[in-house]
Design an enzyme around this catalytic site. Structure first.
Site, short mmCIF file in Angstrom:
data_model
loop_
_atom_site.label_atom_id
_atom_site.label_comp_id
_atom_site.label_asym_id
_atom_site.label_seq_id
_atom_site.Cartn_x
_atom_site.Cartn_y
_atom_site.Cartn_z
CG ASN A 1 -1.86 -1.17 1.24
OD1 ASN A 1 -2.41 -1.53 0.20
ND2 ASN A 1 -2.04 -1.78 2.39
CB SER B 1 -2.65 2.00 8.96
OG SER B 1 -2.16 0.68 9.12
CG HIS C 1 4.16 -2.48 5.61
ND1 HIS C 1 4.04 -1.12 5.78
CD2 HIS C 1 2.90 -2.98 5.60
CE1 HIS C 1 2.75 -0.80 5.88
NE2 HIS C 1 2.05 -1.91 5.76
CG HIS D 1 0.33 -6.35 3.58
ND1 HIS D 1 -0.27 -6.38 4.82
CD2 HIS D 1 0.42 -5.04 3.24
CE1 HIS D 1 -0.54 -5.15 5.21
NE2 HIS D 1 -0.12 -4.32 4.27
#
Length: 113
Positions: free
Chosen positions: A86, A94, A99, A101
């Site tokens: 993201n 958030s 990062h 996933h």
């Protein structure tokens, strides 16, 4: 500058269920998993999001992409996993520390989201 949650995990200041680590990155189980296998693969270097990576981060980004299949394979998902990154709050980021996933263990649909 205040450390991000993921920096604190990488520095072992906050506990996490770490499944992999090396000199460049750490992978740990997501606390709100969206699949039976859901880990965050995080570079130790704090980069807020992919769009803020610099040319000098190219080898680190490549390392993350080459590490993700190793992490999935170690958990038994070597040939069937999804990666998601993201970039920005509008798409669900958030924690503002880059990062990846790594998700596996259930069917996924396309398009995602």
């Amino acid at each position: 500058m205040t450390k991000t949650l993921f920096e604190k995990i990488c520095d072992r200041e906050i506990p996490a269920d770490i499944v992999y680590e090396d000199e460049l990155c750490v992978a740990f189980k997501d606390i709100h998993p969206q699949a039976p296998f859901h880990v965050q693969l995080v570079p130790r270097k704090p980069i807020t999001m992919l769009a803020n990576a610099e040319p000098g981060d190219q080898s680190l980004l490549g390392h993350l992409l080459l590490t993700a299949p190793k992490v999935a394979a170690a958990a038994g998902f070597g040939d069937a996993f999804r990666l998601a990154v993201n970039n920005g709050a509008a798409v669900g980021q958030s924690v503002f520390h880059l990062h990846i996933h790594i998700l596996a263990g259930r069917p996924f649909k396309w398009p995602p989201g």
